[in-house]
Enzyme design. Structure first.
Site, PDB file in Angstrom:
ATOM      1  N   CYS A 196       0.951  -0.969  -0.315  1.00 54.91           N
ATOM      2  CA  CYS A 196      -0.079  -0.353   0.286  1.00 54.91           C
ATOM      3  C   CYS A 196       1.261   1.410  -0.272  1.00 54.91           C
ATOM      4  O   CYS A 196       1.308   1.600  -1.226  1.00 54.91           O
ATOM      5  CB  CYS A 196      -0.734   0.147   1.356  1.00 54.91           C
ATOM      6  SG  CYS A 196      -1.940   1.064   1.150  1.00 54.91           S
ATOM      7  N   GLY A 224       3.439   1.231   1.672  1.00 54.18           N
ATOM      8  CA  GLY A 224       4.959   0.822   0.748  1.00 54.18           C
ATOM      9  C   GLY A 224       5.465   1.258  -0.931  1.00 54.18           C
ATOM     10  O   GLY A 224       5.907   1.433  -1.513  1.00 54.18           O
ATOM     11  N   HIS A 247      -3.837  -4.883   0.424  1.00 52.88           N
ATOM     12  CA  HIS A 247      -3.441  -5.423   1.578  1.00 52.88           C
ATOM     13  C   HIS A 247      -3.131  -6.734   1.074  1.00 52.88           C
ATOM     14  O   HIS A 247      -4.322  -7.388   2.294  1.00 52.88           O
ATOM     15  CB  HIS A 247      -3.943  -4.870   2.588  1.00 52.88           C
ATOM     16  CG  HIS A 247      -4.073  -3.520   2.720  1.00 52.88           C
ATOM     17  ND1 HIS A 247      -2.987  -3.133   3.650  1.00 52.88           N
ATOM     18  CD2 HIS A 247      -4.373  -2.358   2.094  1.00 52.88           C
ATOM     19  CE1 HIS A 247      -2.938  -1.806   3.561  1.00 52.88           C
ATOM     20  NE2 HIS A 247      -3.901  -1.940   3.375  1.00 52.88           N
ATOM     21  N   GLU A 272      -2.059  -9.047   3.059  1.00 53.72           N
ATOM     22  CA  GLU A 272      -2.201  -9.900   4.321  1.00 53.72           C
ATOM     23  C   GLU A 272      -3.133 -10.527   5.300  1.00 53.72           C
ATOM     24  O   GLU A 272      -3.038 -11.089   6.389  1.00 53.72           O
ATOM     25  CB  GLU A 272      -1.577  -9.410   5.247  1.00 53.72           C
ATOM     26  CG  GLU A 272      -1.736  -7.646   5.851  1.00 53.72           C
ATOM     27  CD  GLU A 272      -1.222  -6.264   5.441  1.00 53.72           C
ATOM     28  OE1 GLU A 272      -2.121  -5.431   5.867  1.00 53.72           O
ATOM     29  OE2 GLU A 272      -1.389  -6.704   3.762  1.00 53.72           O
TER      30      GLU A 272
END
Length: 536
Positions: free
Chosen positions: A381, A383, A507, A509
């Site tokens: 994101c 990053g 994302h 994760e």
């Protein structure tokens, strides 16, 4: 068979792990062949946690349908096959919003709108929204017994059990049994007082889960049972564990799932947890050593801000048979000459999501260091946005390249706000949220990781890569390896000539599980493991 309900409340203190308890019970019930869903009812007045500070509430978990929810829904999805949606998380704010909307429409026919029955009826309706076709629904009540704001929810579940019957709903109360070191004793009084408060509002718990740092002796269980009016075998030790994935195994050893089957008048089925046991063993005793990951972020002083990220990295470690050691690096500190020292022990660098300018300068320095030093890098994101800014500045000669989030007057807005959001200042729910499709470039690092040409991932952001600058960055070696099917949004960028340099706008994760690690975390930790071996 009618849906059976398990209501989980908490007492004494917050953060005892009701979400993990709910998820673990769900895991055990699925292991016995029952279909399960889970729900979180939060007492706070925010409509959702989307506008709350990570320091206040921890991570905001995003569902497939694009709803910003409580982080406990992440536990539900990681531990079970539940796929959460808008109706799996209700707050007081959302409940009251619906009640007031009904009153404005005249649905109450001019009656006086009150907490009982109107608010409690709305809560009960919210519980029933996800019950269809499910064997067992587990409902976690947020907050702590004794909080003023949680009273309508507790009253609603008291009424709910009265309506469905005792064999179709049970109350599980998670409480604290602290060990007092100087006295050398486990103390039961906090649990007694918590149960007393619960009984005062008409709820008698059927099962007590006692959070403690050691197994509770039989005589202590007997005392708790006597004073709290529960059977002795229903006093369950919820012991601290090395990894959260051990929790279902500890609860199974205590016989919790068998007790719940009996209370709910459910047929006894054999339990199969073999795969889960093997996964826990692999997590606890990896054969491939350890890799250190430097997380350069904005909210690193409160780890719950990155809860799903923590777990996804653990899952990547399980997939690669290594232990992942997380090194939390405050991005603000990297601009004061501390970069080399902070990053030197790391085998990989990860820059996670976030909002606002604070810490961005440190993130850019960390990314530059990873790119030039050929250290495995993973951006998520914000990053990705920082990776694009760093590359534009240092490789494309666009020295003042920036995001319009950080600098509205930048001459090179390589990251910019969605045009349809320009002028929209309302903070809640105004982002690109939830599941979006993505087409992967054949032969790219992303394509190799996923092993398929089309994927879908969850988003939570307002700003996007500006495609006007892609040609310049492509000429210098940055490759777009993932984008939406209409070619409107950039989803993944990478550097083909780097051992591992990949950033994604979504994302990943949120979709990682211990039994099914996400492909990008599996590949990232694999690259870090390989980098560690070359450093020896």
């Amino acid at each position: 068979m009618p849906t059976k309900y398990i209501f989980i409340t908490g007492g004494v203190v917050s953060s005892l792990g009701k979400g993990l308890a709910a998820a673990s019970i769900g895991r055990l019930m699925e292991a016995r062949g029952f279909s399960v869903t889970l729900q979180k009812l939060d007492p706070y007045l925010n409509v959702d946690p989307g506008t709350m500070s990570p320091y206040q509430h921890g991570e905001v978990y995003v569902t497939e349908d694009g709803v910003e929810t409580d982080l406990d829904l992440g536990h539900y999805e990681r531990f079970t096959s539940t796929l959460c949606s808008r109706d799996h998380n209700f707050t007081s704010g959302r409940i009251y919003e619906q009640v007031i909307a009904r009153e404005r429409r005249g649905d109450y026919l001019g009656g006086t709108v009150q907490v009982i029955p109107h608010v409690t009826d709305e809560i009960k309706q919210s519980i029933r929204k996800i019950s269809k076709g499910i064997d067992i629904q587990i409902v976690e009540i947020g907050g702590t017994v004794g909080d003023i704001e949680s009273l309508p929810f507790l009253e609603a579940i008291r009424q709910f059990r009265l309506e469905v019957g005792r064999s179709d709903a049970v109350f599980v109360h998670l409480t604290l049994v602290p060990y007092i070191g100087p006295a050398g004793e486990l103390k039961t009084k906090p649990t007694q007082h918590s149960v007393r408060d619960l009984r005062a509002i008409g709820i008698q718990p059927d099962v007590l889960m006692c959070r403690t740092d050691r197994f509770i002796p039989k005589e202590i269980k007997k005392k708790i049972a006597l004073f709290c009016n529960v059977p002795e075998d229903a006093v369950i030790t919820a012991k601290d564990v090395e990894t959260i994935y051990e929790v279902p195994l500890v609860l199974a050893k205590e016989g919790l799932d068998a007790i719940l089957l009996k209370l709910l008048d459910l047929p006894y089925r054999d339990k199969n947890m073999d795969d889960w046991v093997k996964m826990v063993e692999r997590a606890r005793n990896p054969k491939g050593g350890e890799v250190a990951i430097g997380i350069v972020g904005k909210y690193v002083t409160y780890e719950d801000s990155y809860k799903s990220l923590n777990e996804a990295l653990t899952h990547g470690g399980i997939a690669n048979d290594v232990r992942v050691k997380l090194r939390w690096i405050e991005a603000d500190n990297l601009v004061d000459g501390q970069l080399e020292e902070a990053i030197a022990p790391c085998h990989g660098i990860l820059v996670p999501g976030g909002f606002g300018l604070r810490g961005v300068a440190g993130m850019l320095e960390a990314i530059r260091h990873a790119r030039e030093g050929r250290i495995p890098f993973f951006g998520i994101c914000l990053g990705l946005q920082c990776a694009v800014i760093e590359f534009a500045r240092n490789m494309c000669g666009l020295k003042d390249a920036d995001s319009s989030e950080f600098n509205l007057s930048t001459p090179y807005p390589v990251i910019y706000k969605l045009r349809e959001l320009e002028g929209v200042e309302r903070m809640g729910g105004n982002m690109r949220l939830g599941r979006w499709p993505c087409i992967l470039l054949p032969g790219s690092q992303a394509h190799q990781a996923y092993g398929q040409a089309e994927i879908s991932e969850r988003h939570r952001h307002r700003y996007e890569v500006n495609r006007d600058y892609l040609e310049a960055m492509t000429r210098k070696g940055m490759r777009v390896s993932g984008e939406t099917p209409d070619h409107r949004f950039v989803e993944i960028v990478e550097l083909p000539d780097h051992p591992y340099f990949l950033s994604c706008q979504f994302h990943p994760e949120f979709k990682s599980k211990p039994m099914l690690p996400h492909p990008l975390f599996r590949s990232f930790i694999g690259a870090c493991k390989q980098f560690r071996q070359t450093q020896r």
